[in-house]
Design a protein around this motif. Structure first.
Motif, PDB file in Angstrom:
ATOM      1  N   ILE A  55     -33.147  36.022  43.947  1.00  0.00           N
ATOM      2  CA  ILE A  55     -33.144  37.056  42.909  1.00  0.00           C
ATOM      3  C   ILE A  55     -31.740  36.975  42.332  1.00  0.00           C
ATOM      4  N   HIS A  56     -31.621  36.787  41.035  1.00  0.00           N
ATOM      5  CA  HIS A  56     -30.281  36.626  40.449  1.00  0.00           C
ATOM      6  C   HIS A  56     -30.210  37.191  39.045  1.00  0.00           C
ATOM      7  N   GLY A  57     -28.986  37.263  38.541  1.00  0.00           N
ATOM      8  CA  GLY A  57     -28.739  37.668  37.167  1.00  0.00           C
ATOM      9  C   GLY A  57     -28.935  36.485  36.245  1.00  0.00           C
ATOM     10  N   GLY A  58     -28.433  36.630  35.043  1.00  0.00           N
ATOM     11  CA  GLY A  58     -28.489  35.503  34.121  1.00  0.00           C
ATOM     12  C   GLY A  58     -29.349  35.828  32.923  1.00  0.00           C
ATOM     13  N   PRO A  59     -29.635  34.858  32.112  1.00  0.00           N
ATOM     14  CA  PRO A  59     -29.171  33.476  32.183  1.00  0.00           C
ATOM     15  C   PRO A  59     -27.701  33.371  31.816  1.00  0.00           C
ATOM     16  N   PRO A  60     -27.037  32.312  32.311  1.00  0.00           N
ATOM     17  CA  PRO A  60     -25.618  32.164  32.002  1.00  0.00           C
ATOM     18  C   PRO A  60     -25.385  32.039  30.498  1.00  0.00           C
ATOM     19  N   LYS A  61     -24.306  32.617  30.043  1.00  0.00           N
ATOM     20  CA  LYS A  61     -23.957  32.526  28.624  1.00  0.00           C
ATOM     21  C   LYS A  61     -23.791  31.060  28.228  1.00  0.00           C
ATOM     22  N   GLY A  62     -24.340  30.712  27.089  1.00  0.00           N
ATOM     23  CA  GLY A  62     -24.232  29.352  26.587  1.00  0.00           C
ATOM     24  C   GLY A  62     -25.232  28.380  27.192  1.00  0.00           C
ATOM     25  N   SER A  63     -26.136  28.867  28.056  1.00  0.00           N
ATOM     26  CA  SER A  63     -27.093  27.968  28.706  1.00  0.00           C
ATOM     27  C   SER A  63     -28.257  27.595  27.802  1.00  0.00           C
ATOM     28  N   GLY A  64     -28.496  28.399  26.772  1.00  0.00           N
ATOM     29  CA  GLY A  64     -29.635  28.161  25.902  1.00  0.00           C
ATOM     30  C   GLY A  64     -30.892  28.883  26.362  1.00  0.00           C
ATOM     31  N   TYR A  65     -30.892  29.399  27.594  1.00  0.00           N
ATOM     32  CA  TYR A  65     -32.040  30.157  28.088  1.00  0.00           C
ATOM     33  C   TYR A  65     -32.007  31.559  27.516  1.00  0.00           C
ATOM     34  N   LYS A  66     -33.180  32.145  27.325  1.00  0.00           N
ATOM     35  CA  LYS A  66     -33.274  33.502  26.808  1.00  0.00           C
ATOM     36  C   LYS A  66     -34.035  34.365  27.791  1.00  0.00           C
TER      37      LYS A  66
END
Length: 166
Positions: free
Chosen positions: A121-132
């Motif tokens: 279980i995590h946060g995210g997506p990392p900034k600049g990863s392209g994931y939304k």
């Protein structure tokens, strides 16, 4: 001289506020179980049968079905436990899920493959990863916002059961 002291106090206060921690404290009822309903894209933190918190979640990029092998993009289904914490996760903070269990390993072995691991279980997506957000972008993990994982990280202890349903 008093102006200098005022300036120094303000500078110190701003410096300390910039060091605000991602580690929160929680003093409420114990989270006795985490329940994930994949079809609803919801995760519930429970104390007995009482819902303490509810979160909108993202899942693996192939959300239907149980994770069978490494790289299939599915989020596992079944009963697991929170078994580790990562304060330095590239996804802000993360809580490890005890996947794979012996049944998961046996299923993958029957297929001649590895069951994989590192489900969190995590946060995210990392900034600049392209994931939304809200696009089922993980490789099988359960994702929430960075602010939400800070609360979850404080509330959920190692050893807490997590039931992941279809």
């Amino acid at each position: 001289m008093p102006v200098f002291r005022i300036f120094m106090v303000i500078a110190l206060a701003l410096t300390l506020s910039g060091c605000a921690s991602k580690f929160k404290t929680y003093n409420g009822p114990e989270v006795t179980q985490v329940l994930v309903k994949k079809g609803e894209r919801r995760m519930y933190l429970l104390h007995g049968s009482e819902v303490l918190k509810s979160y909108r979640i993202d899942l693996g990029f192939e959300p239907q079905g149980h994770k069978a092998i490494e790289g299939d993009g599915k989020t596992p289904e079944g009963l697991y436990f929170i078994n580790r914490r990562n304060a330095n996760s590239r996804f802000h903070l993360s809580l490890g899920i005890s996947y794979p269990n012996p049944q998961d390993r046996a299923l993958a072995a029957e297929l001649g493959k590895s069951a994989g691991g590192d489900i969190f279980i995590h946060g995210g997506p990392p900034k600049g990863s392209g994931y939304k957000r809200f696009t089922d972008w993980t490789w099988g993990c359960i994702a929430v916002s960075d602010a939400q994982i800070e609360d979850i990280y404080a509330m959920v202890k190692n050893g807490t059961p997590i039931l992941i349903r279809p």
